[in-house]
Design an enzyme around this catalytic site. Sequence first.
Site, PDB file in Angstrom:
ATOM      1  N   ILE A   1       6.061  -3.696  -7.417  1.00  0.00           N
ATOM      2  CA  ILE A   1       5.299  -2.485  -7.739  1.00  0.00           C
ATOM      3  C   ILE A   1       5.847  -1.329  -6.899  1.00  0.00           C
ATOM      4  CG2 ILE A   1       3.021  -1.391  -7.817  1.00  0.00           C
ATOM      5  CD1 ILE A   1       1.812  -4.254  -7.766  1.00  0.00           C
ATOM      6  N   ARG A   2       6.519  -0.410  -7.532  1.00  0.00           N
ATOM      7  CA  ARG A   2       7.167   0.708  -6.817  1.00  0.00           C
ATOM      8  C   ARG A   2       7.830   0.164  -5.539  1.00  0.00           C
ATOM      9  NH1 ARG A   2       4.372   5.049  -4.961  1.00  0.00           N
ATOM     10  NH2 ARG A   2       2.519   3.813  -4.644  1.00  0.00           N
TER      11      ARG A   2
ATOM     12  N   HIS B   1       5.205  -8.411  -4.181  1.00  0.00           N
ATOM     13  CA  HIS B   1       3.830  -8.724  -3.767  1.00  0.00           C
ATOM     14  C   HIS B   1       3.527 -10.208  -4.014  1.00  0.00           C
ATOM     15  CE1 HIS B   1       1.907  -4.694  -3.153  1.00  0.00           C
ATOM     16  NE2 HIS B   1       3.032  -4.319  -3.742  1.00  0.00           N
TER      17      HIS B   1
ATOM     18  N   GLY C   1       0.865  -1.176   0.000  1.00  0.00           N
ATOM     19  CA  GLY C   1       0.000   0.000   0.000  1.00  0.00           C
ATOM     20  C   GLY C   1       0.897   1.220   0.000  1.00  0.00           C
ATOM     21  N   GLU C   2       0.606   2.170   0.860  1.00  0.00           N
ATOM     22  CA  GLU C   2       1.454   3.357   1.025  1.00  0.00           C
ATOM     23  C   GLU C   2       2.004   3.306   2.438  1.00  0.00           C
ATOM     24  OE1 GLU C   2       2.182   4.759  -2.156  1.00  0.00           O
ATOM     25  OE2 GLU C   2       3.212   5.813  -0.554  1.00  0.00           O
ATOM     26  N   SER C   3       3.311   3.196   2.549  1.00  0.00           N
ATOM     27  CA  SER C   3       3.906   3.024   3.877  1.00  0.00           C
ATOM     28  C   SER C   3       3.638   4.214   4.791  1.00  0.00           C
ATOM     29  CB  SER C   3       5.400   2.757   3.755  1.00  0.00           C
ATOM     30  OG  SER C   3       6.010   3.730   2.947  1.00  0.00           O
TER      31      SER C   3
ATOM     32  N   GLU D   1       1.127 -11.964  -3.086  1.00  0.00           N
ATOM     33  CA  GLU D   1      -0.314 -12.273  -3.143  1.00  0.00           C
ATOM     34  C   GLU D   1      -0.877 -12.097  -4.550  1.00  0.00           C
ATOM     35  OE1 GLU D   1       1.023  -9.535  -2.309  1.00  0.00           O
ATOM     36  OE2 GLU D   1      -0.283  -7.813  -2.696  1.00  0.00           O
TER      37      GLU D   1
ATOM     38  N   CYS E   1       6.254  -5.446   0.742  1.00  0.00           N
ATOM     39  CA  CYS E   1       6.363  -4.139   0.087  1.00  0.00           C
ATOM     40  C   CYS E   1       6.213  -2.996   1.104  1.00  0.00           C
ATOM     41  CB  CYS E   1       5.390  -4.053  -1.079  1.00  0.00           C
ATOM     42  SG  CYS E   1       5.901  -2.829  -2.291  1.00  0.00           S
TER      43      CYS E   1
HETATM   44  N1  GLN Z   1       5.884   2.745  -2.828  1.00  0.00           N
HETATM   45  C1  GLN Z   1       5.100   2.329  -1.706  1.00  0.00           C
HETATM   46  C2  GLN Z   1       5.612   2.960  -0.429  1.00  0.00           C
HETATM   47  O1  GLN Z   1       6.659   3.493  -0.405  1.00  0.00           O
HETATM   48  C3  GLN Z   1       5.116   0.826  -1.578  1.00  0.00           C
HETATM   49  C4  GLN Z   1       4.482   0.229  -2.811  1.00  0.00           C
HETATM   50  C5  GLN Z   1       3.762  -1.045  -2.573  1.00  0.00           C
HETATM   51  O2  GLN Z   1       3.435  -1.446  -1.454  1.00  0.00           O
HETATM   52  N2  GLN Z   1       3.478  -1.675  -3.671  1.00  0.00           N
HETATM   53  O3  GLN Z   1       4.943   2.924   0.569  1.00  0.00           O
END
Ligand code: GLN
Length: 197
Positions: free
Chosen positions: A141-142, A177, A54-56, A179, A86
Amino acid sequence: MSLRAGVLAVQGDVSEHARAIERAAAAHDESAEVVEISEAGLVPDCDVLLMPGGESTTISRLVHREGIASEIEAHVADGKPVLATCAGLIVAATDAYDDRVETLNLVDATVERNAFGRQKDSFEAPLEVSGFGEPFPAVFIRAPVIDYVGTGVEVLASWDDRPVAVRDGPVVGTSFHPELTDDPRIHDLAFFDSVRS
Ligand code: GLN
């Protein structure tokens, strides 16, 4: 045995992780009850915990605001398994070089956010994981780069010479990821192998 698995439900991917946990459990002729964690009081009853992506920055803010952070720390101090993926790994690390992320120090590793590239640079790679007979289809993913691991940390997989899956005691962390494919081996590794050992 039925495993009570808490999935941090602050953001995204909860149902995908729930399915992966159930598939991993079924492979052991066991069942799993998945509990969504978005408030305090639920983690203490869980056998294992999952911290999804998600977004940390958001995850960090909410786990502290809701009083879940200290419960996760107590879970790990009890030696109970955690899989952090992630953004979950970013929050579980010792430092993410970002003041907006208050890390939980569950994994003795530092991470750099978004270091594998922005969203357009998301990619899938066949990853050799320690103990796996076949490569794991890892979706990045990112993704964060793990740029330091402590001496007690086992590197389970690397990509481009950088660690992307690590184990520190009861905690398994991945940059990718697991999942997002039908392959439950990472969930199995994190939860069933460590539950047994
Ligand atoms: N870029 C997100 C972060 O820094 C992490 C990306 C993800 O969980 N797929 O929080």
